[in-house]
Design an enzyme around this catalytic site. Structure first.
Site, PDB file in Angstrom:
ATOM      1  N   THR A 203       0.853  -1.195   0.000  1.00  0.00           N
ATOM      2  CA  THR A 203       0.000   0.000   0.000  1.00  0.00           C
ATOM      3  C   THR A 203       0.888   1.244   0.000  1.00  0.00           C
ATOM      4  O   THR A 203       1.954   1.251   0.614  1.00  0.00           O
ATOM      5  CB  THR A 203      -0.891  -0.038   1.259  1.00  0.00           C
ATOM      6  OG1 THR A 203      -1.794  -1.128   1.115  1.00  0.00           O
ATOM      7  CG2 THR A 203      -1.686   1.249   1.439  1.00  0.00           C
ATOM      8  N   GLY A 204       0.404   2.292  -0.680  1.00  0.00           N
ATOM      9  CA  GLY A 204       1.131   3.559  -0.673  1.00  0.00           C
ATOM     10  C   GLY A 204       1.531   3.974  -2.078  1.00  0.00           C
ATOM     11  O   GLY A 204       1.256   3.273  -3.057  1.00  0.00           O
TER      12      GLY A 204
ATOM     13  N   THR B  91       4.528   4.272  -3.494  1.00  0.00           N
ATOM     14  CA  THR B  91       5.549   3.465  -4.180  1.00  0.00           C
ATOM     15  C   THR B  91       4.940   2.128  -4.612  1.00  0.00           C
ATOM     16  O   THR B  91       5.177   1.659  -5.733  1.00  0.00           O
ATOM     17  CB  THR B  91       6.766   3.233  -3.263  1.00  0.00           C
ATOM     18  OG1 THR B  91       7.082   4.451  -2.593  1.00  0.00           O
ATOM     19  CG2 THR B  91       7.978   2.781  -4.063  1.00  0.00           C
TER      20      THR B  91
ATOM     21  N   GLY C  56       0.817   4.891   5.751  1.00  0.00           N
ATOM     22  CA  GLY C  56      -0.467   4.730   5.063  1.00  0.00           C
ATOM     23  C   GLY C  56      -1.494   3.959   5.867  1.00  0.00           C
ATOM     24  O   GLY C  56      -2.615   3.729   5.392  1.00  0.00           O
TER      25      GLY C  56
ATOM     26  N   GLU D 204      -0.281  -5.438   6.094  1.00  0.00           N
ATOM     27  CA  GLU D 204       1.016  -5.555   5.404  1.00  0.00           C
ATOM     28  C   GLU D 204       1.917  -6.570   6.107  1.00  0.00           C
ATOM     29  O   GLU D 204       2.622  -7.348   5.446  1.00  0.00           O
ATOM     30  CB  GLU D 204       1.700  -4.188   5.348  1.00  0.00           C
ATOM     31  CG  GLU D 204       1.013  -3.223   4.395  1.00  0.00           C
ATOM     32  CD  GLU D 204       1.527  -1.806   4.466  1.00  0.00           C
ATOM     33  OE1 GLU D 204       1.367  -1.078   3.468  1.00  0.00           O
ATOM     34  OE2 GLU D 204       2.084  -1.411   5.507  1.00  0.00           O
TER      35      GLU D 204
HETATM   36  C1  5RP Z   1       1.472   1.933   4.192  1.00  0.00           C
HETATM   37  C2  5RP Z   1       2.942   1.808   4.176  1.00  0.00           C
HETATM   38  C3  5RP Z   1       3.640   2.371   2.986  1.00  0.00           C
HETATM   39  O1  5RP Z   1       4.241   1.337   2.299  1.00  0.00           O
HETATM   40  C4  5RP Z   1       4.642   3.379   3.456  1.00  0.00           C
HETATM   41  O2  5RP Z   1       3.980   4.366   4.238  1.00  0.00           O
HETATM   42  C5  5RP Z   1       5.359   4.051   2.284  1.00  0.00           C
HETATM   43  O3  5RP Z   1       4.440   4.782   1.546  1.00  0.00           O
HETATM   44  P1  5RP Z   1       4.892   5.626   0.284  1.00  0.00           P
HETATM   45  O4  5RP Z   1       5.392   4.655  -0.711  1.00  0.00           O
HETATM   46  O5  5RP Z   1       3.629   6.335  -0.161  1.00  0.00           O
HETATM   47  O6  5RP Z   1       5.939   6.596   0.749  1.00  0.00           O
HETATM   48  O7  5RP Z   1       3.578   1.252   5.029  1.00  0.00           O
HETATM   49  O8  5RP Z   1       0.954   1.425   5.387  1.00  0.00           O
END
Ligand code: 5RP
Length: 225
Positions: free
Chosen positions: A28-29, A31, A99, A105
């Site tokens: 999630t997020g 990336t 996120g 996760e």
């Molecule tokens: C969500 C996460 C995401 O993987 C982490 O916050 C990184 O997010 P981004 O890729 O938007 O920086 O752990 O729970």
């Protein structure tokens, strides 16, 4: 903008590892979203995989991209899971959960034969600990969980107006001292009503970290464990 390109490059490097027939955990997020896009392109070219999603948003994005999304409840194991991180150090210890999806996760990461983190260079740190550690909190036990987190030395902020996909709260915990993250992780996990936390200390097998267009692969040495 440079970070966006690096996120994409890291994601594409990880998705290149996915082979025909694999069962894939999708993180999630922002990336992870690049990984979903890259996997969707490979699926459009004919790759057959089954995916499970770590959040409702990820499930929707994967489905929209034509990826077969299954219910993780039916999967004991996965071949690989790919996910982002908020911080990651050279020992592949990570903090996740900005996120809010860290509980799902971690369950998906634990089921995966390989857990791969993808990140741009801003996430690479000497030692994890500057980012807050998110803790998923059972609303029923809110005050007692928050008090116990504070007793562990955390400055705690409950995310205002936020609910996880599991219907719970998130407490972002800033710890002044993260010198023994394993001990801290065990103490958080022992709090009744603390359902999960964002310390991923042993889960990450591989990290693809892209900085200024260059992707570096870090691999955990499991032989010494
Ligand atoms: C969500 C996460 C995401 O993987 C982490 O916050 C990184 O997010 P981004 O890729 O938007 O920086 O752990 O729970």
């Amino acid at each position: 903008m440079a970070h966006e390109n690096d996120k994409r490059l890291a994601a594409e490097a990880a998705v290149a590892e996915i082979a025909e027939g694999m069962r894939v955990g999708l993180g999630t997020g922002s990336t992870a979203a690049f990984a979903i896009e890259a996997l969707a392109r490979r699926v459009a070219e004919g790759l057959k995989v089954e995916a499970v999603a770590t959040s409702d948003a990820t499930a929707a994005a994967a489905f929209a991209g034509g990826i077969v999304v299954r219910d993780f409840a039916d999967f004991a194991t996965l071949d690989v899971a790919i996910d982002g991180a908020d911080e990651i150090d050279g020992d592949l210890r990570a903090i996740k959960g900005a996120g809010g999806a860290m509980l799902r996760e971690k369950a998906v990461a634990a089921a995966a034969r390989r857990f791969v983190v993808i990140a741009d260079g801003s996430k690479r740190v000497e030692r994890i600990g500057a980012a807050p550690v998110p803790v998923e909190v059972l609303p029923f036990a809110r005050a007692s969980v928050l008090a116990r987190l504070e007793a562990l030395g955390a400055a705690v902020t409950v995310r205002p107006g936020y609910e996880t996909d599991n219907g719970n709260l998130v407490a972002d915990c800033r710890f002044a001292d993260l010198s023994d993250p394993h001990a801290l992780a065990a103490r958080i996990a022992a709090i009744p009503g603390a359902l999960g936390h964002g310390l991923f200390l042993d889960e990450v097998d591989t990290a693809y970290i892209a900085a200024e267009g260059i992707v570096t692969r870090l691999e955990r040495d499991r032989s010494s464990r």
